[in-house]
Design a protein around this motif. Structure first.
Motif, PDB file in Angstrom:
ATOM      1  N   MET A   1       0.828  -1.206   0.000  1.00 42.25           N
ATOM      2  CA  MET A   1       0.000   0.000   0.000  1.00 42.25           C
ATOM      3  C   MET A   1       0.868   1.264   0.000  1.00 42.25           C
ATOM      4  O   MET A   1       0.625   2.210  -0.740  1.00 42.25           O
ATOM      5  N   LEU A   2       1.900   1.258   0.854  1.00 49.87           N
ATOM      6  CA  LEU A   2       2.705   2.467   0.982  1.00 49.87           C
ATOM      7  C   LEU A   2       3.933   2.413   0.080  1.00 49.87           C
ATOM      8  O   LEU A   2       5.048   2.615   0.519  1.00 49.87           O
ATOM      9  N   SER A   3       3.709   2.098  -1.179  1.00 49.71           N
ATOM     10  CA  SER A   3       4.822   2.044  -2.116  1.00 49.71           C
ATOM     11  C   SER A   3       5.224   3.461  -2.504  1.00 49.71           C
ATOM     12  O   SER A   3       4.540   4.436  -2.194  1.00 49.71           O
ATOM     13  N   LYS A   4       6.364   3.562  -3.205  1.00 53.94           N
ATOM     14  CA  LYS A   4       6.842   4.867  -3.652  1.00 53.94           C
ATOM     15  C   LYS A   4       5.807   5.526  -4.563  1.00 53.94           C
ATOM     16  O   LYS A   4       5.557   6.724  -4.477  1.00 53.94           O
ATOM     17  N   GLN A   5       5.184   4.710  -5.414  1.00 51.23           N
ATOM     18  CA  GLN A   5       4.175   5.241  -6.327  1.00 51.23           C
ATOM     19  C   GLN A   5       2.976   5.791  -5.540  1.00 51.23           C
ATOM     20  O   GLN A   5       2.472   6.868  -5.818  1.00 51.23           O
ATOM     21  N   PHE A   6       2.563   5.001  -4.531  1.00 56.64           N
ATOM     22  CA  PHE A   6       1.410   5.449  -3.744  1.00 56.64           C
ATOM     23  C   PHE A   6       1.724   6.771  -3.055  1.00 56.64           C
ATOM     24  O   PHE A   6       0.908   7.708  -3.075  1.00 56.64           O
ATOM     25  N   MET A   7       2.919   6.861  -2.436  1.00 57.66           N
ATOM     26  CA  MET A   7       3.271   8.079  -1.711  1.00 57.66           C
ATOM     27  C   MET A   7       3.355   9.272  -2.651  1.00 57.66           C
ATOM     28  O   MET A   7       2.936  10.378  -2.312  1.00 57.66           O
ATOM     29  N   THR A   8       3.905   9.047  -3.846  1.00 60.71           N
ATOM     30  CA  THR A   8       4.007  10.137  -4.820  1.00 60.71           C
ATOM     31  C   THR A   8       2.606  10.590  -5.248  1.00 60.71           C
ATOM     32  O   THR A   8       2.300  11.782  -5.267  1.00 60.71           O
TER      33      THR A   8
ATOM     34  N   SER B  61       6.039   6.855   7.550  1.00 61.57           N
ATOM     35  CA  SER B  61       7.413   6.959   8.032  1.00 61.57           C
ATOM     36  C   SER B  61       7.784   5.793   8.937  1.00 61.57           C
ATOM     37  O   SER B  61       8.954   5.471   9.101  1.00 61.57           O
ATOM     38  N   PHE B  62       6.778   5.133   9.516  1.00 58.38           N
ATOM     39  CA  PHE B  62       7.080   3.985  10.375  1.00 58.38           C
ATOM     40  C   PHE B  62       6.773   2.648   9.705  1.00 58.38           C
ATOM     41  O   PHE B  62       7.420   1.650   9.982  1.00 58.38           O
ATOM     42  N   GLY B  63       5.759   2.632   8.835  1.00 55.75           N
ATOM     43  CA  GLY B  63       5.244   1.370   8.340  1.00 55.75           C
ATOM     44  C   GLY B  63       5.869   0.857   7.062  1.00 55.75           C
ATOM     45  O   GLY B  63       5.585  -0.258   6.646  1.00 55.75           O
ATOM     46  N   ASP B  64       6.699   1.644   6.400  1.00 54.97           N
ATOM     47  CA  ASP B  64       7.220   1.246   5.107  1.00 54.97           C
ATOM     48  C   ASP B  64       8.610   0.641   5.263  1.00 54.97           C
ATOM     49  O   ASP B  64       9.508   1.285   5.794  1.00 54.97           O
ATOM     50  N   SER B  65       8.777  -0.576   4.799  1.00 59.23           N
ATOM     51  CA  SER B  65      10.079  -1.232   4.983  1.00 59.23           C
ATOM     52  C   SER B  65      11.043  -0.915   3.837  1.00 59.23           C
ATOM     53  O   SER B  65      12.206  -1.314   3.877  1.00 59.23           O
ATOM     54  N   ILE B  66      10.573  -0.205   2.804  1.00 63.22           N
ATOM     55  CA  ILE B  66      11.469   0.124   1.690  1.00 63.22           C
ATOM     56  C   ILE B  66      12.331   1.320   2.087  1.00 63.22           C
ATOM     57  O   ILE B  66      11.796   2.376   2.424  1.00 63.22           O
ATOM     58  N   PRO B  67      13.680   1.176   2.080  1.00 63.87           N
ATOM     59  CA  PRO B  67      14.537   2.281   2.513  1.00 63.87           C
ATOM     60  C   PRO B  67      14.354   3.518   1.632  1.00 63.87           C
ATOM     61  O   PRO B  67      14.216   3.417   0.414  1.00 63.87           O
ATOM     62  N   GLY B  68      14.371   4.691   2.271  1.00 64.69           N
ATOM     63  CA  GLY B  68      14.294   5.946   1.525  1.00 64.69           C
ATOM     64  C   GLY B  68      12.957   6.210   0.892  1.00 64.69           C
ATOM     65  O   GLY B  68      12.863   7.006  -0.047  1.00 64.69           O
ATOM     66  N   ASN B  69      11.908   5.556   1.373  1.00 66.62           N
ATOM     67  CA  ASN B  69      10.617   5.624   0.694  1.00 66.62           C
ATOM     68  C   ASN B  69       9.544   6.362   1.487  1.00 66.62           C
ATOM     69  O   ASN B  69       8.377   6.306   1.145  1.00 66.62           O
ATOM     70  N   THR B  70       9.932   7.046   2.559  1.00 65.79           N
ATOM     71  CA  THR B  70       8.900   7.777   3.297  1.00 65.79           C
ATOM     72  C   THR B  70       8.575   9.067   2.547  1.00 65.79           C
ATOM     73  O   THR B  70       9.345   9.541   1.712  1.00 65.79           O
ATOM     74  N   PHE B  71       7.426   9.628   2.888  1.00 64.94           N
ATOM     75  CA  PHE B  71       6.982  10.874   2.256  1.00 64.94           C
ATOM     76  C   PHE B  71       8.061  11.951   2.396  1.00 64.94           C
ATOM     77  O   PHE B  71       8.411  12.637   1.434  1.00 64.94           O
ATOM     78  N   SER B  72       8.624  12.080   3.608  1.00 61.58           N
ATOM     79  CA  SER B  72       9.634  13.113   3.862  1.00 61.58           C
ATOM     80  C   SER B  72      10.906  12.869   3.054  1.00 61.58           C
ATOM     81  O   SER B  72      11.491  13.800   2.495  1.00 61.58           O
ATOM     82  N   GLU B  73      11.323  11.604   2.989  1.00 59.63           N
ATOM     83  CA  GLU B  73      12.549  11.299   2.230  1.00 59.63           C
ATOM     84  C   GLU B  73      12.351  11.556   0.737  1.00 59.63           C
ATOM     85  O   GLU B  73      13.255  12.050   0.058  1.00 59.63           O
ATOM     86  N   LEU B  74      11.156  11.235   0.242  1.00 58.81           N
ATOM     87  CA  LEU B  74      10.875  11.496  -1.177  1.00 58.81           C
ATOM     88  C   LEU B  74      10.852  12.996  -1.457  1.00 58.81           C
ATOM     89  O   LEU B  74      11.334  13.453  -2.495  1.00 58.81           O
ATOM     90  N   LEU B  75      10.314  13.751  -0.498  1.00 57.29           N
ATOM     91  CA  LEU B  75      10.264  15.201  -0.687  1.00 57.29           C
ATOM     92  C   LEU B  75      11.671  15.796  -0.653  1.00 57.29           C
ATOM     93  O   LEU B  75      12.009  16.676  -1.457  1.00 57.29           O
ATOM     94  N   ARG B  76      12.507  15.305   0.274  1.00 61.99           N
ATOM     95  CA  ARG B  76      13.894  15.773   0.331  1.00 61.99           C
ATOM     96  C   ARG B  76      14.629  15.401  -0.955  1.00 61.99           C
ATOM     97  O   ARG B  76      15.375  16.200  -1.517  1.00 61.99           O
ATOM     98  N   GLU B  77      14.385  14.188  -1.428  1.00 56.81           N
ATOM     99  CA  GLU B  77      15.032  13.719  -2.657  1.00 56.81           C
ATOM    100  C   GLU B  77      14.634  14.590  -3.850  1.00 56.81           C
ATOM    101  O   GLU B  77      15.428  14.817  -4.763  1.00 56.81           O
TER     102      GLU B  77
END
Lengths: 128, 155
Positions: A1-8, B61-77
């Motif tokens: 659910m919280l994939s990179k695509q979803f967040m974007t 920010s807590f539930g995603d196990s993919i590194p660098g994939n939180t909303f904040s990290e994507l925005l910084r990126e």
């Protein structure tokens, strides 16, 4: 659910609408309107200024690999300190400073304080 | 269609729909907010949007196990590729939280025109620098945007 695509998709979908709604609430042309007056004259404005600037400092701080508290104040103390400061600003804004006496300088100062706090205590890093 | 291309198409479609809806709201909401009922509806919808954004951001920010994939990290990126987000947010900060009650832009009607020109300039400059492997520091964009918002578009 919280994939990179979803967040974007989620971010680009919600952010413009949220900003426009906030802008209308803050600026609303209807002076004399209860909600707009409350936002302008009460403690809500400096508190929201603090929260917005805290996030701006969190996302857009000066150094990509900045560590929370310069590496000295680590987890969980950084969260405890900026959480406590947020509570303090909220108490000052809503309870201590009388409603109607808040002028423009207080939210302005909160922008700088919030940005510095977000950048120093809660900087997001770039993943390598 | 490749998955990456499909995702880009979906992203652009969502962004387009969101901007269209935001512009529609920007046209109508100033009238709605002049009535008490309309003001409360806009206030509640606005708070729901902001709260949802913050709650889902926190969960991510807590539930995603993919590194660098939180909303904040994507925005910084994103600051490596574009100046848009720090610029847009800081212009609004300047608009909302300037230091003087009742401030009006000394530039009058030219204020918003200058703001649009500067926004175009900063985005293009960011793009040009990106293609050269450089970028404008995010804190500098925030400082410039904040000052620009105060001078050209104070609420």
């Amino acid at each position: 659910m919280l994939s990179k695509q979803f967040m974007t998709h989620f971010g680009v979908g919600m952010a413009p609408i949220a900003v426009v709604l906030l802008d209308v609430i803050f600026v609303g042309p209807g002076a004399g309107n209860e909600l707009v007056d409350a936002m302008r004259s009460s403690g809500a404005t400096p508190f929201i200024a603090w929260v917005v600037a805290l996030f701006v400092g969190h996302w857009f701080h000066p150094v990509d690999d900045l560590k929370p508290g310069f590496g000295v104040i680590g987890f969980p103390w950084n969260y405890i300190i900026f959480g406590g400061l947020t509570l303090l600003v909220g108490l000052l804004s809503f309870l201590v400073i009388p409603t109607g006496s808040v002028s423009g300088w207080f939210p302005f100062v909160m922008v700088f304080a919030g940005y510095a706090t977000g950048a120093i205590l809660w900087p997001v890093g770039l993943y390598d | 269609m490749e998955a990456t291309t499909r995702n880009q198409v979906i992203t652009h479609l969502i962004l387009f729909c969101s901007l269209a809806l935001a512009m529609f709201l920007a046209l109508l909401a100033p009238q709605w907010i002049q009535t008490t009922a309309g003001a409360w509806i806009i206030g509640i919808v606005g708070l729901v949007f902001v709260a949802t954004l913050l709650v889902l951001t926190s969960i991510a920010s807590f539930g995603d196990s993919i590194p660098g994939n939180t909303f904040s990290e994507l925005l910084r990126e994103s600051t490596l590729n574009s100046t848009f987000y720090p610029w847009a947010l800081s212009v609004y900060m300047g608009r909302w939280f300037h230091p003087v009650d009742g401030l009006e832009s000394p530039l009058g009607l030219f204020g918003p025109v200058l703001l649009m020109a500067l926004t175009w300039g900063i985005i293009v400059l960011g793009d040009v620098l990106r293609k050269k492997g450089k970028r404008i520091w995010p804190w500098l964009i925030v400082a410039l945007g904040f000052a620009t918002g105060i001078i050209t578009w104070p609420a």
